[in-house]
Design a protein around this motif. Structure first.
Motif, short mmCIF file in Angstrom:
data_model
loop_
_atom_site.label_atom_id
_atom_site.label_comp_id
_atom_site.label_asym_id
_atom_site.label_seq_id
_atom_site.Cartn_x
_atom_site.Cartn_y
_atom_site.Cartn_z
N MET A 126 0.82 -1.21 0.00
CA MET A 126 0.00 0.00 0.00
C MET A 126 0.86 1.26 0.00
SD MET A 126 -3.24 -0.89 2.43
CE MET A 126 -4.51 -2.02 1.82
N GLN A 130 0.37 3.96 -2.93
CA GLN A 130 -0.17 5.26 -2.59
C GLN A 130 0.88 6.37 -2.61
OE1 GLN A 130 -3.51 6.11 -1.80
NE2 GLN A 130 -3.83 4.12 -2.74
N TYR A 280 -10.79 -2.41 -0.07
CA TYR A 280 -10.02 -1.25 -0.49
C TYR A 280 -10.85 -0.41 -1.46
CZ TYR A 280 -6.43 1.49 -2.86
OH TYR A 280 -5.70 2.51 -3.41
N GLY A 283 -13.74 1.11 0.64
CA GLY A 283 -13.22 2.09 1.60
C GLY A 283 -12.76 3.37 0.94
N ARG A 284 -12.04 3.23 -0.18
CA ARG A 284 -11.58 4.42 -0.90
C ARG A 284 -12.75 5.21 -1.47
NH1 ARG A 284 -6.88 6.96 -1.26
NH2 ARG A 284 -7.04 7.12 -3.53
N ALA A 285 -13.78 4.49 -1.95
CA ALA A 285 -14.92 5.18 -2.56
C ALA A 285 -15.77 5.91 -1.52
CB ALA A 285 -15.80 4.16 -3.31
N TRP A 287 -14.88 6.43 2.04
CA TRP A 287 -14.15 7.15 3.10
C TRP A 287 -12.99 7.98 2.57
CZ3 TRP A 287 -13.46 3.66 8.07
CH2 TRP A 287 -14.71 3.50 8.68
N GLY A 288 -12.60 7.81 1.32
CA GLY A 288 -11.46 8.55 0.80
C GLY A 288 -10.19 8.18 1.56
N SER A 289 -9.48 9.20 2.02
CA SER A 289 -8.24 8.94 2.78
C SER A 289 -8.51 8.27 4.11
CB SER A 289 -7.48 10.25 3.00
OG SER A 289 -8.28 11.18 3.73
N TRP A 291 -9.77 5.62 4.44
CA TRP A 291 -9.53 4.19 4.26
C TRP A 291 -8.40 3.70 5.15
CZ3 TRP A 291 -9.96 -0.67 3.15
CH2 TRP A 291 -8.84 -1.44 2.85
N TRP A 292 -7.47 4.59 5.49
CA TRP A 292 -6.33 4.15 6.32
C TRP A 292 -6.77 3.75 7.72
CZ3 TRP A 292 -1.74 2.73 4.68
CH2 TRP A 292 -1.38 3.12 3.38
#
Length: 481
Positions: A126, A130, A280, A283-285, A287-289, A291-292
């Motif tokens: 990751m 990223q 992933y 989460g990215r779609a 929560w955006g960042s 996701w971490w």
């Protein structure tokens, strides 16, 4: 009926009465490693059950209660730091008990290594994707191993309390993600689809196939048992902790699997199952960042699971060292921290060796599946042998408390439910390199058998002494005497 091995009063012992019910419950919860199983196992279950994952988990939780009954019953009458070692030895005999314990150690050491090793690969991958930062995966695996080693070395209270904290954070993050899925359903989702048997691509057969991996995702609930010597009211609290950890995570899985199906899209679960990392994508779609936070939950899961595995396995190895079935050094207790330091060190060193062998000789992305498959075979053997041991132990040593339902029917239901798990693990033959895992497990068992024969010849009677390493004999009301 039982006796304790004589030790000098000056010898340091495990710290008694250190753990309450909450710490014991989270010993089971974190050992199950819910965040890791959600991210890595749910897609496999979806391949079989489709959007009906919650039904598979509900049925699997019921089945696991039959299996959990065995450990709870043993812990009620025979709470011991030996855990499965004492249980299986008293129920099946010296040699069968040793081999059951050998499977337990394979399961604990290899299973924990699989999670820690794959965590290293995941974080490294990751960071590369990223931020284009290239840090070797094995450095993260080594760092996690050292952290687990240090925390478990410095006392069971410290590691248990950190386990509680990590477990709560892990559950909260995954619960928040699930709520987000429900608020933002995926394309074509219907809220009733996961509740209909017809939604599975293979109907009820798909739900049953999904149960196989659902049972594996729930394994680890028995982890409080080896902490009996350090627990308060162990003959009562151990059994309660096993059932509470199993029940709470079973319900948690039902809810999170339902939410996952809704969040992805109940009409397109084949894409969820085939995606390399669907969480992933989601989460990215959504929560955006943020996701971490999910990555943080996975880290928590690996560290918490590592702590729980190290605490459980080291106590069993400690008991074996005291009994003489492992070298006496395994039975040493640190005079200040009151932990079995040699046993903890051995587990961490063996675990990192397994991680590096798989990651460097094969590929790091194979670590989780490869090592967890071996651990799966080991835990199936362990559960089956423990179920058989309960029936014999209760009939022979607790005849006044013996009941056909609780001590024959229930453990046999659990045993029969495990047979499909064993079958699909080895057939159809998996692809390379997973096709060699059954043979490696057999080699490990043969090594254990050879070691057992050699050890008994060098130290006659050692095999039987492990069954006598008892905290106390439990009474019917759960108090110790």
């Amino acid at each position: 009926m039982s006796a304790e091995i004589n030790t000098s009063d000056a010898d340091p012992q495990l710290r008694r009465n250190s753990l309450g019910l909450a710490e014991l419950v989270f010993q089971g919860v974190t050992h199950i490693a819910p965040a890791i199983n959600i991210v890595f196992t749910f897609p496999i279950i979806a391949l079989k059950a489709g959007p009906d994952m919650p039904i598979s988990f509900l049925l699997s939780t019921i089945v696991c209660f039959f299996i959990g009954n065995t450990v709870a019953q043993f812990s009620r009458y025979m709470p011991s730091s030996g855990g499965y070692y004492s249980f299986a030895t008293r129920g099946l005999g010296n040699r069968s008990g040793f081999m059951a314990t050998w499977s337990f150690l394979i399961y604990e050491i290899i299973g924990s290594a699989g999670s820690v090793g794959f965590l290293g690969y995941l974080i490294s991958d990751m960071l590369q994707m990223q931020f284009q930062v290239n840090i070797p995966w094995w450095s993260f695996a080594l760092a996690t191993t050292v952290l687990v080693w240090a925390l478990t070395h410095h006392g069971v209270q410290l590691s248990a309390r950190i386990t509680v904290l990590l477990g709560i954070l892990e559950l909260l993050i995954m619960l928040m993600l699930s709520i987000t899925f429900l608020i933002h359903p995926g394309p074509g989702s219907t809220y009733l689809a996961p509740l209909k048997l017809s939604s599975s691509p293979h109907h009820f057969g798909g739900i049953l196939a999904g149960m196989v991996f659902s049972i594996l995702a729930l394994s680890g609930f028995e982890a409080p048992a080896p902490l009996a010597q350090e627990a308060r009211r162990s003959s009562k609290f151990i059994g309660q902790a096993i059932m509470l950890s199993l029940g709470s995570i079973g319900i948690f899985y039902v809810c999170t699997s339902y939410a996952s199906a809704i969040g992805w899209g109940t009409g397109n679960m084949a894409a969820f199952a085939s995606n390399p990392n669907p969480y992933y994508v989601l989460g990215r779609a959504l929560w955006g960042s943020g996701w971490w936070l999910v990555v943080f939950a996975i880290i928590n899961s690996a560290v918490g699971g590592g702590l729980a595995c190290a605490n459980a396995a080291s106590r069993v190895m400690y008991t074996m060292g005291r009994a003489g079935t492992l070298p006496a050094s395994f039975g040493r207790i640190h005079p200040k921290h009151r932990t079995p330091t040699v046993a903890i060190a051995f587990m961490q060193l063996f675990g990192i060796a397994a991680i590096l062998l798989v990651g460097l000789l094969l590929r790091p992305d194979y670590i989780f599946g490869f090592l967890e498959t071996i651990a799966t075979l080991a835990v199936i053997v362990l559960y089956v042998m423990a179920n058989l041991a309960l029936t014999r132990y209760m009939r022979r040593e607790q005849p006044a408390e013996f009941t056909v339902w609780q001590h024959v029917v229930v453990p046999w239901i659990g045993t029969l439910a495990l047979l499909p798990v064993l079958f699909v693990t080895v057939y159809p033959q998996p692809s390379w390199p997973y096709n060699i895992t059954p043979y490696l497990f057999l080699v490990a068992l043969l090594c254990g058998f050879a070691y057992m024969q050699w050890r008994e010849s060098r130290n006659p009677g050692a095999l039987s002494r492990g069954a006598m390493m008892l905290v106390g004999a439990g009474t019917a009301d759960g108090e110790e005497v």
